[in-house]
Design a protein around this motif. Structure first.
Motif, PDB file in Angstrom:
ATOM      1  N   ALA A 281       0.826  -1.209   0.000  1.00  0.00           N
ATOM      2  CA  ALA A 281       0.000   0.000   0.000  1.00  0.00           C
ATOM      3  C   ALA A 281       0.864   1.265   0.000  1.00  0.00           C
ATOM      4  CB  ALA A 281      -0.893   0.000   1.243  1.00  0.00           C
ATOM      5  N   ASP A 282       0.342   2.312  -0.633  1.00  0.00           N
ATOM      6  CA  ASP A 282       1.034   3.607  -0.613  1.00  0.00           C
ATOM      7  C   ASP A 282       1.210   4.091   0.824  1.00  0.00           C
ATOM      8  OD1 ASP A 282       1.463   4.048  -3.368  1.00  0.00           O
ATOM      9  OD2 ASP A 282      -0.618   4.647  -3.640  1.00  0.00           O
ATOM     10  N   GLY A 283       0.215   3.840   1.649  1.00  0.00           N
ATOM     11  CA  GLY A 283       0.292   4.262   3.051  1.00  0.00           C
ATOM     12  C   GLY A 283       1.467   3.632   3.780  1.00  0.00           C
ATOM     13  N   THR A 284       1.779   2.391   3.434  1.00  0.00           N
ATOM     14  CA  THR A 284       2.901   1.685   4.082  1.00  0.00           C
ATOM     15  C   THR A 284       4.229   2.299   3.671  1.00  0.00           C
ATOM     16  OG1 THR A 284       1.604  -0.356   4.044  1.00  0.00           O
ATOM     17  CG2 THR A 284       3.973  -0.575   4.430  1.00  0.00           C
ATOM     18  N   THR A 285       4.390   2.558   2.374  1.00  0.00           N
ATOM     19  CA  THR A 285       5.658   3.151   1.905  1.00  0.00           C
ATOM     20  C   THR A 285       5.830   4.556   2.476  1.00  0.00           C
ATOM     21  OG1 THR A 285       4.610   3.944  -0.148  1.00  0.00           O
ATOM     22  CG2 THR A 285       5.693   1.807  -0.234  1.00  0.00           C
ATOM     23  N   LYS A 286       4.722   5.291   2.577  1.00  0.00           N
ATOM     24  CA  LYS A 286       4.799   6.642   3.137  1.00  0.00           C
ATOM     25  C   LYS A 286       5.173   6.609   4.616  1.00  0.00           C
ATOM     26  CE  LYS A 286       1.741   9.025  -0.125  1.00  0.00           C
ATOM     27  NZ  LYS A 286       0.511   9.810  -0.320  1.00  0.00           N
ATOM     28  N   LYS A 287       4.664   5.612   5.330  1.00  0.00           N
ATOM     29  CA  LYS A 287       4.988   5.485   6.761  1.00  0.00           C
ATOM     30  C   LYS A 287       6.489   5.210   6.942  1.00  0.00           C
ATOM     31  CE  LYS A 287       3.306   3.148  10.947  1.00  0.00           C
ATOM     32  NZ  LYS A 287       4.531   2.538  11.444  1.00  0.00           N
ATOM     33  N   ILE A 288       7.039   4.342   6.096  1.00  0.00           N
ATOM     34  CA  ILE A 288       8.477   4.019   6.160  1.00  0.00           C
ATOM     35  C   ILE A 288       9.304   5.267   5.859  1.00  0.00           C
ATOM     36  CG2 ILE A 288      10.334   2.687   5.040  1.00  0.00           C
ATOM     37  CD1 ILE A 288       8.139   0.488   4.575  1.00  0.00           C
ATOM     38  N   LEU A 289       8.876   6.023   4.838  1.00  0.00           N
ATOM     39  CA  LEU A 289       9.604   7.241   4.468  1.00  0.00           C
ATOM     40  C   LEU A 289       9.516   8.281   5.587  1.00  0.00           C
ATOM     41  CD1 LEU A 289      11.159   9.059   2.522  1.00  0.00           C
ATOM     42  CD2 LEU A 289       8.963   9.720   1.500  1.00  0.00           C
ATOM     43  N   GLU A 290       8.325   8.432   6.149  1.00  0.00           N
ATOM     44  CA  GLU A 290       8.163   9.445   7.197  1.00  0.00           C
ATOM     45  C   GLU A 290       9.080   9.154   8.389  1.00  0.00           C
ATOM     46  OE1 GLU A 290       5.293  11.178  10.568  1.00  0.00           O
ATOM     47  OE2 GLU A 290       4.239  10.164   8.948  1.00  0.00           O
ATOM     48  N   GLU A 291       9.126   7.896   8.816  1.00  0.00           N
ATOM     49  CA  GLU A 291       9.993   7.519   9.946  1.00  0.00           C
ATOM     50  C   GLU A 291      11.454   7.863   9.643  1.00  0.00           C
ATOM     51  OE1 GLU A 291       9.199   3.385  10.554  1.00  0.00           O
ATOM     52  OE2 GLU A 291       7.279   3.728  11.559  1.00  0.00           O
ATOM     53  N   CYS A 292      11.857   7.612   8.410  1.00  0.00           N
ATOM     54  CA  CYS A 292      13.236   7.897   7.977  1.00  0.00           C
ATOM     55  C   CYS A 292      13.525   9.393   8.032  1.00  0.00           C
ATOM     56  CB  CYS A 292      13.419   7.346   6.559  1.00  0.00           C
ATOM     57  SG  CYS A 292      14.925   7.870   5.737  1.00  0.00           S
ATOM     58  N   LEU A 293      12.616  10.202   7.478  1.00  0.00           N
ATOM     59  CA  LEU A 293      12.827  11.651   7.438  1.00  0.00           C
ATOM     60  C   LEU A 293      12.760  12.278   8.828  1.00  0.00           C
ATOM     61  CD1 LEU A 293      10.883  12.726   4.201  1.00  0.00           C
ATOM     62  CD2 LEU A 293      13.329  12.260   4.477  1.00  0.00           C
ATOM     63  N   GLN A 294      11.840  11.774   9.665  1.00  0.00           N
ATOM     64  CA  GLN A 294      11.745  12.303  11.043  1.00  0.00           C
ATOM     65  C   GLN A 294      13.068  12.085  11.775  1.00  0.00           C
ATOM     66  OE1 GLN A 294       9.342  14.143  12.005  1.00  0.00           O
ATOM     67  NE2 GLN A 294       7.336  13.385  11.395  1.00  0.00           N
ATOM     68  N   GLU A 295      13.667  10.921  11.572  1.00  0.00           N
ATOM     69  CA  GLU A 295      14.924  10.590  12.250  1.00  0.00           C
ATOM     70  C   GLU A 295      16.071  11.490  11.774  1.00  0.00           C
ATOM     71  OE1 GLU A 295      17.798   6.686  12.894  1.00  0.00           O
ATOM     72  OE2 GLU A 295      15.728   6.378  12.262  1.00  0.00           O
ATOM     73  N   ILE A 296      16.093  11.768  10.466  1.00  0.00           N
ATOM     74  CA  ILE A 296      17.157  12.611   9.902  1.00  0.00           C
ATOM     75  C   ILE A 296      17.004  14.065  10.346  1.00  0.00           C
ATOM     76  CG2 ILE A 296      18.028  13.630   7.738  1.00  0.00           C
ATOM     77  CD1 ILE A 296      17.392  10.903   6.400  1.00  0.00           C
ATOM     78  N   LEU A 297      15.761  14.573  10.304  1.00  0.00           N
ATOM     79  CA  LEU A 297      15.550  16.003  10.507  1.00  0.00           C
ATOM     80  C   LEU A 297      15.426  16.437  11.966  1.00  0.00           C
ATOM     81  CD1 LEU A 297      13.238  16.972   7.509  1.00  0.00           C
ATOM     82  CD2 LEU A 297      15.612  17.608   7.886  1.00  0.00           C
ATOM     83  N   LYS A 298      15.103  15.515  12.865  1.00  0.00           N
ATOM     84  CA  LYS A 298      14.925  15.912  14.271  1.00  0.00           C
ATOM     85  C   LYS A 298      16.178  16.583  14.843  1.00  0.00           C
ATOM     86  CE  LYS A 298      13.625  14.386  18.862  1.00  0.00           C
ATOM     87  NZ  LYS A 298      13.509  13.286  19.825  1.00  0.00           N
ATOM     88  N   PRO A 299      17.373  15.946  14.743  1.00  0.00           N
ATOM     89  CA  PRO A 299      18.564  16.608  15.302  1.00  0.00           C
ATOM     90  C   PRO A 299      18.919  17.910  14.569  1.00  0.00           C
ATOM     91  CG  PRO A 299      19.186  14.599  14.111  1.00  0.00           C
ATOM     92  CD  PRO A 299      17.701  14.602  14.214  1.00  0.00           C
ATOM     93  N   VAL A 300      18.676  17.957  13.253  1.00  0.00           N
ATOM     94  CA  VAL A 300      18.954  19.171  12.478  1.00  0.00           C
ATOM     95  C   VAL A 300      18.040  20.300  12.973  1.00  0.00           C
ATOM     96  CG1 VAL A 300      18.866  20.235  10.172  1.00  0.00           C
ATOM     97  CG2 VAL A 300      19.727  17.893  10.442  1.00  0.00           C
ATOM     98  N   ARG A 301      16.755  19.986  13.140  1.00  0.00           N
ATOM     99  CA  ARG A 301      15.782  20.992  13.590  1.00  0.00           C
ATOM    100  C   ARG A 301      16.125  21.520  14.985  1.00  0.00           C
ATOM    101  NH1 ARG A 301      11.505  18.120  12.892  1.00  0.00           N
ATOM    102  NH2 ARG A 301      11.366  17.290  15.016  1.00  0.00           N
ATOM    103  N   GLU A 302      16.513  20.601  15.869  1.00  0.00           N
ATOM    104  CA  GLU A 302      16.830  21.006  17.249  1.00  0.00           C
ATOM    105  C   GLU A 302      18.069  21.907  17.291  1.00  0.00           C
ATOM    106  OE1 GLU A 302      17.063  17.284  19.323  1.00  0.00           O
ATOM    107  OE2 GLU A 302      14.879  17.129  19.555  1.00  0.00           O
ATOM    108  N   ARG A 303      19.090  21.550  16.496  1.00  0.00           N
ATOM    109  CA  ARG A 303      20.288  22.399  16.441  1.00  0.00           C
ATOM    110  C   ARG A 303      19.950  23.762  15.843  1.00  0.00           C
ATOM    111  NH1 ARG A 303      22.982  17.488  14.938  1.00  0.00           N
ATOM    112  NH2 ARG A 303      22.823  18.044  12.732  1.00  0.00           N
ATOM    113  N   ARG A 304      19.117  23.732  14.813  1.00  0.00           N
ATOM    114  CA  ARG A 304      18.743  24.980  14.141  1.00  0.00           C
ATOM    115  C   ARG A 304      18.008  25.921  15.098  1.00  0.00           C
ATOM    116  NH1 ARG A 304      15.340  27.998  11.511  1.00  0.00           N
ATOM    117  NH2 ARG A 304      15.982  28.877   9.497  1.00  0.00           N
ATOM    118  N   GLU A 305      17.133  25.355  15.906  1.00  0.00           N
ATOM    119  CA  GLU A 305      16.381  26.175  16.878  1.00  0.00           C
ATOM    120  C   GLU A 305      17.329  26.878  17.847  1.00  0.00           C
ATOM    121  OE1 GLU A 305      13.641  23.381  18.570  1.00  0.00           O
ATOM    122  OE2 GLU A 305      12.274  23.450  16.838  1.00  0.00           O
TER     123      GLU A 305
END
Length: 348
Positions: A281-305
């Protein structure tokens, strides 16, 4: 004519000087991250590197709304620091704080015809995409000359670019050769491209380039909710209506992003195969992608803040880098003025 042997020395391969930069017209996004920012972080450990916050070039198509540029200068610097660009290794400077760049642009402009600028494929494509017609701002038409001034002022010999920017390198080297011919000396260095191996990241809606104004990009500062919303709205295969239907991977933005960001290449390959055969399902692939992007961007966002909350630190980093860069650029400007015979007030 004065001889400045230090200026004529060509760098060895290890010490190639790198120049990159971004127009300060908005915060940086995932396209910048995968296309250039990660590369810059790696390059700063191997080479001398300058990053130019190109506020003057930002004005070339925003002269009527300068606030769009001025309000984003520190945003861009915060983005740089958040991804790991280290101001003790990389010089970060502001284009408008280095008057020699504008002066060099003026000298070089006398060596380039309007027809040559209009033939530049990069400029031609951007004029079309912005629908300028004949109402193109003069600053926008001449920005390849401004880029040549930036590159030569910092004596950069290696310029990280995508394929679409190769005409800019070619035009810079044409100007270098013309100035050197006038000077009868190799006062400017030619540069070569360092081509990015990363294909251009499409917008989340699959309609070309990412743009904050179009709402089709994920910023480095995007919140968890914004990332989630962007991934859920991503363009997939419009004919993949049921889970069991075979789906197309080509042109499917979710898989393009998985290819670019997911660390497990084998897993992505399996997902593609399953999707093409039907049963994913598209929903499954999107869930996998979202988890990946959240993991990458969380530390970047926190440092940026943290960085954006201390604007005085950002200004100090930018000022220190600009002061250093101004001295470099002035040396090159002095040599170009000598070549044109306009060094009347310089000491013999």
């Amino acid at each position: 004519m004065h001889q400045h042997s230090a200026l004529k020395t060509k760098p060895d391969l290890q010490q190639e000087k790198i120049l990159t930069g971004d127009r300060a017209t908005g915060q940086l996004h995932l396209g910048h991250f995968i296309g250039s920012l990660q590369q810059r972080v790696a390059l700063q450990h191997q080479h001398r590197q300058t990053i130019l916050v190109a506020d003057l070039q930002g004005l070339t198509d925003n002269g009527h709304q300068p606030h769009k540029v001025s309000s984003n200068i520190l945003n861009v610097v915060a983005d740089y620091l958040a991804v790991g660009i280290d101001p003790s290794k990389t010089t970060i400077c502001l284009q408008s704080a280095i008057p020699a760049l504008a002066e060099l642009t003026m000298y070089y402009a006398n060596l380039v015809s309007v027809s040559r600028l209009e033939r530049n494929p990069t400029v031609k494509n951007e004029i079309l995409s912005k629908s300028f017609g004949r109402a193109i701002p003069a600053g926008f038409l001449t920005y390849p000359i401004s880029q040549a001034a930036d590159i030569t002022a910092f004596r950069a010999t290696l310029i990280p670019v995508g394929d679409d920017q190769l005409p800019m390198i070619e035009q810079t080297n044409e100007i270098v050769r013309k100035v050197n011919t006038i000077a009868q000396d190799e006062i400017l260095l030619e540069c070569k491209p360092l081509l990015s191996k990363t294909p251009r990241l499409p917008s989340t809606d699959g309609k070309g380039k990412m743009s904050k104004s179009m709402g089709n990009c994920i910023l480095l500062s995007s919140s968890e909710k914004e990332i989630s919303r962007a991934v859920k709205s991503m363009f997939t295969d419009p004919h993949h209506l049921r889970v069991e239907d075979p789906g197309r991977v080509e042109g499917n933005v979710v898989f393009t992003y998985l290819d670019a960001f997911h660390p497990d290449v084998g897993h992505v390959r399996e997902l593609k195969q399953q999707y093409q055969e039907g049963g994913l399902a598209d929903g499954t692939t999107k869930k996998i992608l979202e988890e990946c992007l959240q993991e990458i961007l969380k530390p970047v966002r926190e440092r940026r803040e943290r960085f954006i909350s201390d604007k005085s630190q950002l200004i100090e980093i930018l000022k220190n880098g600009s002061d250093k860069s101004r001295q470099e650029a002035n040396q090159v400007l002095d040599r170009v003025k000598q070549a044109f015979g306009l060094d009347l007030f310089q000491p013999a």
